[in-house]
Structures are given as structure tokens and as C-alpha cells.
Design a protein around this motif. Sequence first.
Motif, PDB file in Angstrom:
ATOM      1  N   VAL A 124       9.279   6.311  -1.589  1.00  0.00           N
ATOM      2  CA  VAL A 124       7.891   5.889  -1.588  1.00  0.00           C
ATOM      3  C   VAL A 124       7.606   5.423  -0.162  1.00  0.00           C
TER       4      VAL A 124
ATOM      5  N   TYR B 136       0.287   5.436  -6.824  1.00  0.00           N
ATOM      6  CA  TYR B 136       0.052   6.707  -6.138  1.00  0.00           C
ATOM      7  C   TYR B 136       0.379   7.823  -7.129  1.00  0.00           C
ATOM      8  N   GLN B 137      -0.538   8.759  -7.300  1.00  0.00           N
ATOM      9  CA  GLN B 137      -0.349   9.834  -8.265  1.00  0.00           C
ATOM     10  C   GLN B 137       0.535  10.925  -7.699  1.00  0.00           C
TER      11      GLN B 137
ATOM     12  N   LYS C  76       6.062  16.253  -3.171  1.00  0.00           N
ATOM     13  CA  LYS C  76       4.682  16.405  -3.638  1.00  0.00           C
ATOM     14  C   LYS C  76       4.596  17.557  -4.606  1.00  0.00           C
TER      15      LYS C  76
ATOM     16  N   SER D 153      -4.065   4.912 -13.049  1.00  0.00           N
ATOM     17  CA  SER D 153      -4.116   4.484 -11.653  1.00  0.00           C
ATOM     18  C   SER D 153      -4.068   2.975 -11.477  1.00  0.00           C
TER      19      SER D 153
ATOM     20  N   ASP E  38       0.845  -1.189   0.000  1.00  0.00           N
ATOM     21  CA  ASP E  38       0.000   0.000   0.000  1.00  0.00           C
ATOM     22  C   ASP E  38       0.883   1.243   0.000  1.00  0.00           C
ATOM     23  N   ILE E  39       0.808   2.032  -1.085  1.00  0.00           N
ATOM     24  CA  ILE E  39       1.554   3.289  -1.153  1.00  0.00           C
ATOM     25  C   ILE E  39       0.706   4.366  -0.484  1.00  0.00           C
ATOM     26  N   LYS E  40       1.275   5.044   0.519  1.00  0.00           N
ATOM     27  CA  LYS E  40       0.539   6.075   1.247  1.00  0.00           C
ATOM     28  C   LYS E  40       0.994   7.486   0.894  1.00  0.00           C
ATOM     29  N   TYR E  41       2.259   7.634   0.463  1.00  0.00           N
ATOM     30  CA  TYR E  41       2.759   8.970   0.127  1.00  0.00           C
ATOM     31  C   TYR E  41       4.070   8.872  -0.654  1.00  0.00           C
TER      32      TYR E  41
ATOM     33  N   TRP F  66       1.589   8.284 -12.332  1.00  0.00           N
ATOM     34  CA  TRP F  66       1.429   7.422 -11.158  1.00  0.00           C
ATOM     35  C   TRP F  66       2.715   6.640 -10.883  1.00  0.00           C
TER      36      TRP F  66
ATOM     37  N   GLY G 166       4.804   3.809   2.692  1.00  0.00           N
ATOM     38  CA  GLY G 166       3.600   2.992   2.770  1.00  0.00           C
ATOM     39  C   GLY G 166       3.831   1.773   3.632  1.00  0.00           C
TER      40      GLY G 166
ATOM     41  N   ASP H 198      -0.242  -1.599  -6.357  1.00  0.00           N
ATOM     42  CA  ASP H 198      -0.777  -0.301  -5.951  1.00  0.00           C
ATOM     43  C   ASP H 198      -0.116   0.795  -6.775  1.00  0.00           C
TER      44      ASP H 198
END
Length: 112
Positions: free
Chosen positions: A33, A106-107, A19, A50, A12-15, A93, A35, A104
Motif C-alpha cells: 500500500v 482505496y479501491q 492494479k 469506500s 492517505d492511501i495513494k496507490y 476496498w 501513500g 482511508d
Amino acid sequence: MPAKSDDQHDIDIKYLSDKPVKASSGKSTYFSVGGTGFIQGMVVYIARNSDGSEKVDVEVLPDAAAVSTDKLWPVVAKPAYGLDPTDPKKPLWVAIKLNNQFKDAYQGFLVV
């Protein structure tokens, strides 16, 4: 209870550490990355969608000078020379596959 196979392994990528991540064509850009569930053997890449489809010509490798953990994965991205800049309104992504299975995405990746 049997251990999960890699096919069932949750990633799971969280951040992303930046940014968005801004990578110049033909140059190396370092970012991390964040997560859960990161393991050796997973493949980090850049995609247009995505669901991890439409891979973009950006080489993404683990950062050999940094320590990777199951919650933080430092990488180096190098967009192909001459790759067109990304529309800032439609970031790419950062995606992960394990054993050729999409896990997973993450954009937040821009080619500048």
C-alpha cells in the motif's frame, strides 16, 4: 505546538502495488500500500465500501520480511477459504483504521 494525537493523524492511501490486487481464496498474496502517514499500530483490512464498512473475511497482516515506511506498507492478504470471487466491475476496498477510527480506503482488491 503539541504533537498530533493518533486520532488526528492523517493517513492517505495513494496507490496499491498491483492494479488490481488479485488474491486467491485460501492463499497468501503479497502487495504494498503506497501513500503517506503510515505508522505502527494501524490496521489494514478489506471492505466492501469506500467508508471502510462491511469488512470482508480477508486476513491482512504486515509483511514481516519487508521494510515498512511512512510511505510504503507491505502486507500479506489471505482471503478465507471458500470466499466467493469478487465481481471485477466492483473491486473491494483496501482500508485502514487507527485506534479503531477509519482513516482511508482505496479501491482495487479482487478475490479470484
